[in-house]
Write an enzyme that holds these catalytic residues in place. Structure first.
Site, short mmCIF file in Angstrom:
data_model
loop_
_atom_site.label_atom_id
_atom_site.label_comp_id
_atom_site.label_asym_id
_atom_site.label_seq_id
_atom_site.Cartn_x
_atom_site.Cartn_y
_atom_site.Cartn_z
N HIS A 1 -3.52 2.13 8.65
CA HIS A 1 -4.07 1.51 7.30
C HIS A 1 -4.42 0.41 8.60
O HIS A 1 -3.27 -0.59 9.05
CB HIS A 1 -3.82 0.66 5.91
CG HIS A 1 -4.63 -0.45 5.81
ND1 HIS A 1 -5.78 -0.26 5.70
CD2 HIS A 1 -3.75 -1.18 5.34
CE1 HIS A 1 -6.38 -1.09 5.16
NE2 HIS A 1 -5.26 -2.14 4.71
N HIS B 1 -7.14 -3.23 9.52
CA HIS B 1 -8.31 -4.12 10.18
C HIS B 1 -9.08 -3.74 11.05
O HIS B 1 -9.85 -4.88 10.78
CB HIS B 1 -7.85 -5.88 8.89
CG HIS B 1 -7.02 -5.27 7.67
ND1 HIS B 1 -6.52 -6.54 7.39
CD2 HIS B 1 -6.61 -4.50 6.92
CE1 HIS B 1 -5.58 -6.12 5.63
NE2 HIS B 1 -5.89 -5.16 5.33
N GLU C 1 -17.59 11.45 21.68
CA GLU C 1 -16.85 12.44 21.99
C GLU C 1 -16.29 12.63 20.34
O GLU C 1 -15.54 13.36 20.00
CB GLU C 1 -15.62 10.93 21.69
CG GLU C 1 -15.38 9.84 21.55
CD GLU C 1 -14.60 8.88 22.57
OE1 GLU C 1 -14.62 8.07 22.48
OE2 GLU C 1 -13.40 9.73 22.99
N GLU D 1 0.70 -1.48 0.06
CA GLU D 1 0.13 -0.21 -0.17
C GLU D 1 0.85 1.07 0.22
O GLU D 1 0.12 2.33 0.06
CB GLU D 1 -0.97 -0.14 1.48
CG GLU D 1 -1.77 -0.97 0.82
CD GLU D 1 -3.19 -1.18 0.10
OE1 GLU D 1 -2.62 -1.29 -0.65
OE2 GLU D 1 -3.92 -2.21 0.25
P1 13P Z 1 0.71 -5.59 2.60
O1 13P Z 1 1.48 -6.98 3.90
O2 13P Z 1 1.83 -5.55 1.32
O3 13P Z 1 1.63 -4.48 4.19
O4 13P Z 1 -0.57 -5.53 3.03
C1 13P Z 1 -1.37 -5.66 4.23
C2 13P Z 1 -2.54 -5.34 3.41
O5 13P Z 1 -3.76 -4.82 4.54
C3 13P Z 1 -2.97 -4.74 2.11
O6 13P Z 1 -4.08 -3.97 2.32
ZN ZN Z 2 -5.33 -3.90 4.16
#
Ligand code: 13P
Ligand code: ZN
Length: 275
Positions: free
Chosen positions: A140, A142, A170, A116
């Site tokens: 980033h 998940h 908040e 990314e």
């Molecule tokens: P990478 O391992 O390349 O950072 O990818 C993980 C990820 O969350 C892709 O969106």
């Molecule tokens: Zn990801």
């Protein structure tokens, strides 16, 4: 000084570990980048090597030319970053056009920066300009509950912003500009980087439908705290929707306007529509 002794490296490593403990980083899921200050890179310069080949970023970020970034490695597990930082993260230098990078520290067992990287760097470029140089962290993750919401809420900025704001008092104070939503796209390339960085001109938070979340901030605490606040609000909403499909009561538009006055934040009227 050795890179591993530098405070910014320690802060980065701690954030990876904190994200892992939250359950946001299954396997190699998620990635982190930090735009290194000039004095910070000078302090570790003796620990850097400038002989690695230049590689294409896959997009162009001229406003970041010659800057240095600390980033997680592609395919590396956040869980392993604190156990062996030098094998799982790296410092990259950008060339004088902002089109190529080279690894100057880390990934000692081989590898490349996160897939990314185009999104991280395009977000950094937009946020550097929009914040007058203050924003330095792009994260980033998940996040489970936020991802769950992308299956049941309309994928619209105004819906996600309003629903998350209503979920915890908040929220409008922590992310007054709101959140942007990117419809499902193939990750890891320039197209999703362009779509995300367009939203980052307006917001500090961008949702990737059925995938995760990007946050931008001035330092590790602020950026981690932002991710945590958004995901906590999403968790509350998931619980509310799991109990019953409608809310009996909530924070109304006038309540947000009062909050804005007292906490001295600007809440755009586009999110305070009557339902
Ligand atoms: P990478 O391992 O390349 O950072 O990818 C993980 C990820 O969350 C892709 O969106
Ligand atoms: Zn990801």
């Amino acid at each position: 000084m050795k890179a591993l002794e530098a405070e910014f490296v320690k802060g980065f490593v701690r954030m990876c570990s904190d994200g892992w403990e939250q359950g946001w980083h299954e396997r190699n899921g998620g990635n982190l980048s930090y735009r290194i200050k000039e004095e910070e890179i000078q302090s570790i310069k003796k620990d850097l090597k400038f002989d690695a080949p230049w590689q294409e970023i896959g997009t162009s970020v001229p406003q970041l030319a010659k800057e240095f970034f600390l980033v997680t490695g592609s395919g590396k597990f956040m869980r392993n970053v604190p156990l062996d930082p030098e094998a799982n993260i790296c410092i990259v230098e950008l060339d004088d056009k902002g089109e190529k990078f080279r690894i100057v520290w880390g990934l000692v067992n081989g590898g490349r920066p996160t897939s990314e990287l185009p999104t991280h760097l395009m977000n950094h470029e937009v946020k550097k300009i929009a914040s007058g140089g203050k924003h330095r962290v792009i994260y980033h993750a998940h996040c489970t509950n936020l991802i769950a919401l992308t299956f049941v809420l309309p994928l619209k900025d105004e819906v996600f912003t309003r629903e998350l704001w209503e979920s915890a008092t908040e929220c409008p104070v922590v992310f007054p500009a709101g959140v942007g939503v990117v419809e499902w796209m193939v990750p890891g390339g320039k197209d999703i980087a362009v779509a995300t960085s367009r939203l980052m001109k307006k917001y500090d938070v961008a949702v990737w439908a059925h995938h995760g979340l990007f946050c931008s901030g001035e330092d590790f605490d602020i950026t981690f705290g932002l991710m945590h606040t958004v995901e906590k609000a999403a968790e509350i909403l998931v619980k509310v929707l799991s109990i019953r499909p409608d809310k009996l009561q909530t924070i109304e538009p006038e309540g947000f306007r009062q909050l804005a006055r007292d906490f001295k934040v600007t809440l755009p009227e586009e999110f305070l529509y009557n339902k």
